[in-house]
Motif scaffolding. Structure first.
Motif, PDB file in Angstrom:
ATOM      1  N   LYS A  10       4.859 -18.906  -6.250  1.00 23.34           N
ATOM      2  CA  LYS A  10       4.740 -20.274  -5.760  1.00 23.34           C
ATOM      3  C   LYS A  10       4.539 -20.323  -4.249  1.00 23.34           C
ATOM      4  O   LYS A  10       3.945 -21.266  -3.717  1.00 23.34           O
ATOM      5  CB  LYS A  10       5.969 -21.081  -6.162  1.00 23.34           C
ATOM      6  N   LYS A  11       5.031 -19.306  -3.561  1.00 23.79           N
ATOM      7  CA  LYS A  11       4.810 -19.213  -2.117  1.00 23.79           C
ATOM      8  C   LYS A  11       3.386 -18.731  -1.839  1.00 23.79           C
ATOM      9  O   LYS A  11       2.699 -19.267  -0.963  1.00 23.79           O
ATOM     10  CB  LYS A  11       5.825 -18.243  -1.508  1.00 23.79           C
ATOM     11  N   ASP A  23     -10.309 -16.298  -6.064  1.00 20.01           N
ATOM     12  CA  ASP A  23     -10.377 -16.448  -7.512  1.00 20.01           C
ATOM     13  C   ASP A  23      -8.982 -16.288  -8.122  1.00 20.01           C
ATOM     14  O   ASP A  23      -8.558 -17.067  -8.974  1.00 20.01           O
ATOM     15  CB  ASP A  23     -11.338 -15.409  -8.090  1.00 20.01           C
ATOM     16  N   PHE A  24      -8.246 -15.261  -7.662  1.00 18.88           N
ATOM     17  CA  PHE A  24      -6.885 -15.036  -8.156  1.00 18.88           C
ATOM     18  C   PHE A  24      -5.986 -16.224  -7.826  1.00 18.88           C
ATOM     19  O   PHE A  24      -5.231 -16.705  -8.669  1.00 18.88           O
ATOM     20  CB  PHE A  24      -6.305 -13.756  -7.536  1.00 18.88           C
ATOM     21  N   LYS A  25      -6.077 -16.726  -6.590  1.00 17.44           N
ATOM     22  CA  LYS A  25      -5.199 -17.807  -6.162  1.00 17.44           C
ATOM     23  C   LYS A  25      -5.463 -19.086  -6.963  1.00 17.44           C
ATOM     24  O   LYS A  25      -4.535 -19.829  -7.290  1.00 17.44           O
ATOM     25  CB  LYS A  25      -5.371 -18.066  -4.665  1.00 17.44           C
ATOM     26  N   LEU A  26      -6.736 -19.318  -7.300  1.00 12.50           N
ATOM     27  CA  LEU A  26      -7.072 -20.492  -8.112  1.00 12.50           C
ATOM     28  C   LEU A  26      -6.441 -20.388  -9.491  1.00 12.50           C
ATOM     29  O   LEU A  26      -5.835 -21.347  -9.985  1.00 12.50           O
ATOM     30  CB  LEU A  26      -8.598 -20.617  -8.239  1.00 12.50           C
ATOM     31  N   ASN A  60      -2.015 -21.951 -13.347  1.00  8.81           N
ATOM     32  CA  ASN A  60      -0.898 -21.573 -14.199  1.00  8.81           C
ATOM     33  C   ASN A  60       0.408 -22.198 -13.733  1.00  8.81           C
ATOM     34  O   ASN A  60       1.220 -22.639 -14.550  1.00  8.81           O
ATOM     35  CB  ASN A  60      -0.777 -20.048 -14.248  1.00  8.81           C
ATOM     36  N   ILE A  61       0.633 -22.236 -12.423  1.00  9.34           N
ATOM     37  CA  ILE A  61       1.842 -22.861 -11.888  1.00  9.34           C
ATOM     38  C   ILE A  61       1.837 -24.357 -12.184  1.00  9.34           C
ATOM     39  O   ILE A  61       2.853 -24.932 -12.587  1.00  9.34           O
ATOM     40  CB  ILE A  61       1.949 -22.620 -10.367  1.00  9.34           C
ATOM     41  N   ARG A  62       0.690 -24.990 -12.025  1.00 14.38           N
ATOM     42  CA  ARG A  62       0.592 -26.424 -12.290  1.00 14.38           C
ATOM     43  C   ARG A  62       0.838 -26.733 -13.771  1.00 14.38           C
ATOM     44  O   ARG A  62       1.541 -27.678 -14.111  1.00 14.38           O
ATOM     45  CB  ARG A  62      -0.789 -26.937 -11.891  1.00 14.38           C
ATOM     46  N   ASP A  63       0.243 -25.914 -14.629  1.00 19.19           N
ATOM     47  CA  ASP A  63       0.433 -26.130 -16.066  1.00 19.19           C
ATOM     48  C   ASP A  63       1.900 -25.971 -16.463  1.00 19.19           C
ATOM     49  O   ASP A  63       2.413 -26.700 -17.304  1.00 19.19           O
ATOM     50  CB  ASP A  63      -0.434 -25.153 -16.865  1.00 19.19           C
ATOM     51  N   GLU A  64       2.567 -25.008 -15.842  1.00 21.70           N
ATOM     52  CA  GLU A  64       3.976 -24.793 -16.136  1.00 21.70           C
ATOM     53  C   GLU A  64       4.800 -25.997 -15.692  1.00 21.70           C
ATOM     54  O   GLU A  64       5.710 -26.448 -16.398  1.00 21.70           O
ATOM     55  CB  GLU A  64       4.469 -23.537 -15.428  1.00 21.70           C
ATOM     56  N   ALA A  65       4.464 -26.538 -14.526  1.00 17.54           N
ATOM     57  CA  ALA A  65       5.227 -27.664 -13.982  1.00 17.54           C
ATOM     58  C   ALA A  65       4.991 -28.952 -14.763  1.00 17.54           C
ATOM     59  O   ALA A  65       5.894 -29.743 -14.979  1.00 17.54           O
ATOM     60  CB  ALA A  65       4.868 -27.880 -12.511  1.00 17.54           C
ATOM     61  N   VAL A 118      -9.007 -23.275 -22.210  1.00 17.72           N
ATOM     62  CA  VAL A 118      -8.899 -24.526 -21.460  1.00 17.72           C
ATOM     63  C   VAL A 118      -8.860 -24.236 -19.961  1.00 17.72           C
ATOM     64  O   VAL A 118      -9.549 -24.875 -19.160  1.00 17.72           O
ATOM     65  CB  VAL A 118      -7.637 -25.315 -21.885  1.00 17.72           C
ATOM     66  N   LYS A 119      -8.066 -23.245 -19.597  1.00 20.98           N
ATOM     67  CA  LYS A 119      -7.947 -22.870 -18.180  1.00 20.98           C
ATOM     68  C   LYS A 119      -9.250 -22.270 -17.657  1.00 20.98           C
ATOM     69  O   LYS A 119      -9.618 -22.481 -16.493  1.00 20.98           O
ATOM     70  CB  LYS A 119      -6.794 -21.891 -18.000  1.00 20.98           C
TER      71      LYS A 119
END
Length: 264
Positions: free
Chosen positions: A31-32, A66-69, A74-79, A94-95
């Motif tokens: 997340k950081k 590309d990795f950061k996107l 994934n972080i957004r979907d989890e939240a 979907v992602k």
């Protein structure tokens, strides 16, 4: 998010010691990391930016951005619980589609769009070249351009495409749409046009290919490679979105900016 991290960890044995340090940092501070620039990550880890970029590629991504996107998605979907109730397999696709669309939006360069739209305005006629899944994208864009008052044609038959390449005029514009840029027939038509001095504008889904070498003006619209068995499942939606934006720019240049209400 957990399945995303598991996929990363599966590559651990293939990494060098320095690359393993990068992976460990990713796993510990996801997340950081998503809010940091490449240079900032390198400074925090006392590792070169090249090592970080190389690690991302070894983990299966095109590079750090590309990795950061993917990490952000994934972080957004989890939240937000977006993928709740969706199988992991379907969630993956979907992602993938979401990433493809976001890549188009991230890469929009209005100055280049303006130049391409100006090329279309200056051309007497616009001839579209696309085969397979890319043909429908060409047909849609050609129809919209025709309705905007520009002579435009997208042909499906291979012989018709060859005939078009042999007969368009030097004041016409040829627009190619191709995921790989390596389709043999597409390259044949591009060679014909190049030898005849016809201006070629191409939209491709992979960065380095022979069509790019034959083109006068190129837009790279990244599309993630995906085959299910022998079926090409690579989305062409990014091409269509990009071309819609190009046609909006074309319309703005010939008539002035479009009011938002007219698009409702």
């Amino acid at each position: 998010m957990q399945s995303f991290m598991k996929r990363l960890i599966q590559h651990r044995d293939q990494l060098s010691q320095l690359e393993k340090q990068v992976l460990d940092y990713i796993i510990r501070y996801p997340k950081k990391l998503v809010h940091l620039k490449l240079e900032e990550v390198a400074k925090e880890m006392y590792i070169s930016t090249a090592t970080i970029s190389r690690t991302c590629k070894r983990l299966g991504f095109q590079g750090f951005q590309d990795f950061k996107l993917q990490l952000h998605l994934n972080i957004r979907d989890e939240a937000q619980g977006v993928s709740q109730g969706i199988s992991e397999s379907l969630s993956f696709h979907v992602k993938r589609y979401e990433k493809d669309i976001q890549e188009v939006l991230n890469r929009i360069d209005e100055e280049k769009l303006n130049k391409a739209a100006s090329m279309m305005i200056q051309a007497r006629h616009v001839e579209w070249f696309g085969m397979g899944h890319s043909y429908s994208v060409c047909w849609d864009a050609s129809k919209k351009l025709l309705m905007l008052g520009k002579s435009s044609m997208a042909r499906m038959d291979w012989d018709d495409l060859r005939s078009a390449a042999l007969n368009v005029r030097t004041d016409d514009l040829a627009i190619f749409v191709s995921y790989s840029g390596e389709t043999l027939n597409i390259l044949e038509y591009a060679h014909i046009l190049k030898e005849r001095g016809i201006t070629i504008l191409s939209i491709v889904g992979t960065p380095s290919n022979r069509l790019v070498e034959l083109s006068d003006f190129v837009f790279y619209t990244p599309i993630e490679h995906c085959y299910l068995d022998d079926i090409d499942m690579c989305s062409r939606a990014p091409f269509q979105l990009f071309l819609d934006l190009l046609l909006v720019e074309y319309r703005n240049l010939i008539s002035g900016p479009t009011s938002h209400s007219s698009c409702d």
